[in-house]
Design an enzyme around this catalytic site. Sequence first.
Site, short mmCIF file in Angstrom:
data_model
loop_
_atom_site.label_atom_id
_atom_site.label_comp_id
_atom_site.label_asym_id
_atom_site.label_seq_id
_atom_site.Cartn_x
_atom_site.Cartn_y
_atom_site.Cartn_z
N ASP A 50 0.64 -1.25 0.15
CA ASP A 50 -0.05 -0.04 -0.05
C ASP A 50 0.81 1.31 -0.10
O ASP A 50 0.66 2.28 0.80
CB ASP A 50 -0.93 0.02 1.31
CG ASP A 50 -1.82 -0.97 1.36
OD1 ASP A 50 -2.03 -1.84 0.25
OD2 ASP A 50 -1.99 -1.62 2.46
N GLU A 227 -11.32 -0.99 -4.04
CA GLU A 227 -10.79 -0.18 -2.81
C GLU A 227 -9.64 0.28 -3.31
O GLU A 227 -9.07 0.58 -4.44
CB GLU A 227 -10.41 -1.63 -1.74
CG GLU A 227 -9.30 -2.52 -2.27
CD GLU A 227 -9.18 -3.55 -1.09
OE1 GLU A 227 -10.07 -3.68 -0.13
OE2 GLU A 227 -7.96 -4.29 -1.22
#
Length: 714
Positions: A50, A227
């Site tokens: 991420d 997402e």
Amino acid sequence: MRSLVRRLPAVGLALVSTLTLLSPPAAGARSTGAGYSNPVTAGFSADFPDPSMIKGRDGWWYAYSTGGPYAKDGSDGDSYKIARSRDLTHWEKVGSVFDAGNRPTWADPTSGFWAPDIRYLGGRYVLYFTVHNTTTTPDNWDYAIGAATAPTPAGPWTDSGAPVVAPRPAADGGFQWTIDPAEFTDTDGTRYLYWGSYNGGIHAVRLTPDGLKTVGPVTDVARDRFEGPYVVKHGGYYYLFGSSSNCCAGPATGYAVFAGRSKSPLGPFVDREGASLLASRTGGTPVVASNGNKWVGTGHSSIVTDLAGQQWFAYHAVDRTDPFVTGSNGWLLRPMLLDRLDWIDGWPTVNAGTGPSETSSSAPVTTVLAGPLPADVRVEADLRGGGGVYARRSADGSLVRATVSARRLVVETVRHGRVISRREAALAYEPGNVAVEARGNHVIAEASEDRLGDPLAVVSLELPAGMSRGSAGPIGAVDNFSAAALYQPVRHATPTPYVGKVDLRYSDDFSHGLGSGWTWRNVSPDARVARGALTWPTETADLSSDATAAKASLLLRDQPQGEFVVETKLSLDVGSDTVRNYQQAGLLVYVDDQDWMRLDHVAGGTGRFVEFAKRMRFTPPAAPPIVSFGGAMIGPPAATTWLRLAHDLVPGTGEHRYRAASSTDGKHWVWGAAWTLPAGTTPRIGLVSQGSTPEAEAAYGKATATFDYFRVTR
């Protein structure tokens, strides 16, 4: 110090009469010419998921990631990682964001911190983060988003004191996945926060000017297929990037990044084909996906711009040959990759559509070197309140300059000491950076807070003939000045797989019953060939289920040698917006019940997808064998959807590689992820219609798949 005013005639210089040149203008920023290898976090951290990046005002590039191990054996780690680099391809440890002394008091002691987003807002660094377990409710997994501020990219970090987005109850109980934040500031000064995931979808809300509180209603911008949102502005559009599919299925991880765009930061966002990211038949234009090399699970992205103006895509991926912490078969490692982001025909794509790289021959431009400047140049500097940069300054005093003063970006062309053109734009906040790009006779100037794709102002103008090259330099008190050869944009995408002539030996138009060459593995009693089509109701048996895989009916035939494309035209009456889990039909590539892939139109929840799924055996080093299952999304489906799989052999490994595509009209194709099967295997190709459940059949009955043809082209 030498005054700029002394070096230029006085006419028309009121704007810069008090500004001074702090350094000689001869320096330029260039790549060293050396390439690099992915993952760029190798040697620093085995895991860096991420990722979010920023160029600090101290001249370093900084990256932030979800917590996890540094070491391959999992023996060392941080709850939230910070790294820094001089060149974007070699990174070193800075430390962690939170420790016992500054941990948010509203985060439960058991909670980790996920998915950071770094920004420079209002003269300070703001880091948005996810807390998966808070003290604000008595329940577990009550996800929320917080923010911390710091004077430097390395900290020290101070939590804002409360969630920016508090836990959001889900309609069916529990809490929405309020995770994966990303901030965006529009040119009118409005700040937005985007967040969300599979339980709840992607949302957006306005923020206060300091970025620490929300204002007004929440807007849904993408459905629960996505997402990890990230938003940039490019060419007059707002682009929403989102990751889709399973993030963490080891060597079968199908995670990939898609994009939609809008004329508003609040949507509606649509893909290149015009399909909405909020529709049941969900849109999304592929940006990066697995391509058959060692990288799978390519997702959760952010964007950074080098000194030449080239954008780079930072994201994590999984090494399918060695995906886990040493000795485990489930503790996944997701290091950071960096690849060039190209904009082709108005849409973003990694490496012109070729996907993740293992090695690259060209690195980001980050190094300042002495030397003459080319005609096409990019000049930038970090500002200390006011100041600016100039480019193409010639001996007669001609130049183009961009300066910031009194909350305005002013761009001027000076010819023989006289201002001959001027454009300006208001600034909602004090910018942290100003940049000028001169390409041919066209100039674009941009002022931004943090160089992260959300400029506060963009001003363009045309240069007169004759101002083709010259020196560049800073104006006033600035930091991190650079001048670089302007990047050369990639204009054309890599060609998609070749579709040749129909090979009748491997094809069937179902015009005279089921043609020769087919073999049933468990004959379906409900399948019929009539009126030029194969009609096949969905079975409850499913290859992805250990309990029913052996009972599934499969219609198979041999595949040809070498390169080919297999295609079918499929109508599946699953409608939209209703829950018909998991009725599906499509193309199959089959070795056995543990090694196969299928490209299906699938009903999942209230969504409808084209999914390229894979099941495979895998033996991790020093760990027991496992069977892994995952899927990658392709384009949106329709009532009738065309599906393709393009086959070739991976150079060097001999693996069978299949790349998937889908179409809603049989003419315009969306090409996406590729999966591989081991070299030396003998896959067969065919059709499936399966995945129904008793609950779906009780409510709606079986879905009916109608195949118009099965076509192999070479």
